[in-house]
Design a protein around this motif. Structure first.
Motif, short mmCIF file in Angstrom:
data_model
loop_
_atom_site.label_atom_id
_atom_site.label_comp_id
_atom_site.label_asym_id
_atom_site.label_seq_id
_atom_site.Cartn_x
_atom_site.Cartn_y
_atom_site.Cartn_z
N ARG A 99 -41.05 -3.61 -34.27
CA ARG A 99 -42.23 -4.00 -33.50
C ARG A 99 -42.95 -2.80 -32.89
O ARG A 99 -44.17 -2.67 -32.96
CB ARG A 99 -41.83 -4.99 -32.41
N ARG A 134 -52.90 -16.20 -21.85
CA ARG A 134 -53.06 -16.40 -23.30
C ARG A 134 -54.52 -16.50 -23.74
O ARG A 134 -54.92 -15.85 -24.71
CB ARG A 134 -52.28 -17.64 -23.73
N THR A 144 -48.68 -14.01 -29.31
CA THR A 144 -47.39 -14.31 -28.69
C THR A 144 -46.48 -13.09 -28.69
O THR A 144 -45.82 -12.79 -27.69
CB THR A 144 -46.71 -15.47 -29.44
N ARG A 145 -46.47 -12.38 -29.80
CA ARG A 145 -45.55 -11.24 -29.93
C ARG A 145 -46.02 -9.99 -29.20
O ARG A 145 -45.25 -9.05 -29.02
CB ARG A 145 -45.29 -10.98 -31.42
N CYS A 146 -47.28 -9.99 -28.77
CA CYS A 146 -47.76 -8.90 -27.92
C CYS A 146 -47.52 -9.19 -26.44
O CYS A 146 -47.72 -8.31 -25.59
CB CYS A 146 -49.25 -8.65 -28.16
N ALA A 147 -47.12 -10.44 -26.15
CA ALA A 147 -46.61 -10.81 -24.82
C ALA A 147 -47.58 -10.58 -23.67
O ALA A 147 -47.17 -10.33 -22.55
CB ALA A 147 -45.30 -10.06 -24.53
N THR A 166 -35.02 -13.38 -24.07
CA THR A 166 -36.29 -12.75 -23.70
C THR A 166 -36.57 -12.83 -22.21
O THR A 166 -37.52 -12.23 -21.72
CB THR A 166 -37.46 -13.41 -24.45
N GLU A 167 -35.77 -13.60 -21.46
CA GLU A 167 -35.95 -13.70 -20.02
C GLU A 167 -34.62 -13.41 -19.34
O GLU A 167 -33.57 -13.84 -19.81
CB GLU A 167 -36.46 -15.09 -19.62
N GLU A 195 -38.14 -7.54 -34.62
CA GLU A 195 -38.09 -6.80 -33.36
C GLU A 195 -37.76 -5.32 -33.56
O GLU A 195 -38.23 -4.47 -32.83
CB GLU A 195 -37.07 -7.44 -32.42
N LEU A 248 -49.62 -9.13 -16.52
CA LEU A 248 -50.05 -9.40 -17.90
C LEU A 248 -51.24 -10.36 -17.88
O LEU A 248 -51.42 -11.14 -16.95
CB LEU A 248 -48.90 -9.99 -18.70
#
Length: 328
Positions: free
Chosen positions: A273, A208, A236-239, A313-314, A270, A205
């Motif tokens: 999304r 930021r 943030t929400r596109c990660a 999320t992890e 979510e 990825l």
């Protein structure tokens, strides 16, 4: 054209062409039909004008290009999850180094996750050979691959073999020149290419700052500056997934009067999304995730589904083991 008006018996030589005949009366006309020159192949699809957040990866590829030539050419494998930008990176790098490949840049979509199955390498070899002016490629894969290696043995060419399914699929398409470079992209590791001396480059990825800059490119600095909090939430929400940022950026650019906060709120939910990460009816992010899921083996697919139900999320090995009732 050479014109002989007198009668000739025996052999005549006209501009390097030998004629063996009995009696010739009148004119002798020699016509040359030289084949039309084909353009040097430049088959790469369009690449982004700027490639953000990939400085380290580009530098690593340049190091490989600057190394001593390998006897069979170089094979560079870019691996990573769907939507991370492997194809964009490979295409951008090859285009920027086009001067290193004066004899052509070739492209093939190997369709590893296409509904109809992966591309037959024999079909790809036929297309490559036709681009070099060689028609009638053998129908048998081994013969076609051998002809391709012979045809490229003294050429400086680059190849982008996109979305490769297996090492064997890539291996059949490798040229025969020590000055060639083949770049393969894949969601899987293609570990079998280790035997061919391939170099492997995991693509992750983007960070930021690069994600923010990518969104600015799509939406415009003024709108980002006017709603910095909403822009931060979108990123943030596109990660850090470039495909997600590009899709949502295109959606926002197409709605210049809609506040960025509306998109940020839609991404917060979510359940909605993936529906937001679509463009003009295309499945976009959902589509590339679905095709990746479909090739998982049953146990991996089950684990994927179970992890999707967890409110975190992890995932650590311990969390995954507990969710799937497996040992660590």
């Amino acid at each position: 054209m050479d014109d002989t008006r007198s009668s000739i018996t025996g052999q005549a030589r006209i501009e390097g062409v030998a004629l063996q005949a009995g009696d010739i009366h009148g004119g002798v006309h020699v016509h040359s039909h030289a084949p039309a020159l084909l353009p040097v192949p430049r088959q790469l699809p369009p690449a982004p004008a700027r490639l953000l957040g990939r400085g380290a990866e580009l530098a690593a590829l340049d190091v490989e290009l600057g190394a001593l030539p390998a006897p069979g050419g170089r094979c560079l494998v870019l691996t990573g999850p769907a939507g991370v930008g492997k194809s964009a990176l490979a295409g951008y790098w090859l285009r920027a180094r086009a001067a290193e490949f004066p004899d052509g840049l070739f492209y093939a979509d190997l369709r590893s996750h296409a509904p109809g199955g992966p591309t037959d390498p024999t079909e790809v070899l036929g297309a490559f050979l036709r681009a070099l002016g060689i028609s009638g490629a053998p129908a048998e894969l081994g013969e076609a691959a051998a002809l391709w290696r012979s045809a490229t043995a003294r050429r400086r060419i680059g190849l982008l073999l996109d979305s490769a399914a297996t090492a064997a699929q890539v291996r059949a398409l490798l040229p025969g020149s020590e000055h060639s470079v083949a770049v393969a992209t894949s969601r899987t590791r293609l570990a079998g290419l280790v035997m061919d001396g391939a170099g492997f480059f995991p693509i992750g990825l983007i960070d930021r700052p690069a994600a923010v800059e990518l969104l600015v490119d799509r939406v415009g600095a003024d709108r980002i500056a006017a709603e910095p909090l909403a822009a931060d939430q979108v990123v943030t929400r596109c990660a850090g997934l470039p495909l997600a940022i590009c899709v949502v950026g295109a959606r926002m650019a197409a709605r210049p009067r809609q506040p960025l906060a509306a998109t940020a709120e839609a991404l917060r939910r979510e359940a909605d999304r993936l529906a937001v990460l679509r463009l003009d009816g295309e499945t976009a992010v959902r589509g590339v995730l679905d095709t990746s899921y479909e090739v998982l083996d049953p146990e991996a697919g089950r684990l994927y589904r179970l992890l999707g139900q967890l409110p975190v999320t992890e995932f650590t090995p311990e969390v995954a083991a507990a969710a799937a009732e497996l040992s660590r």
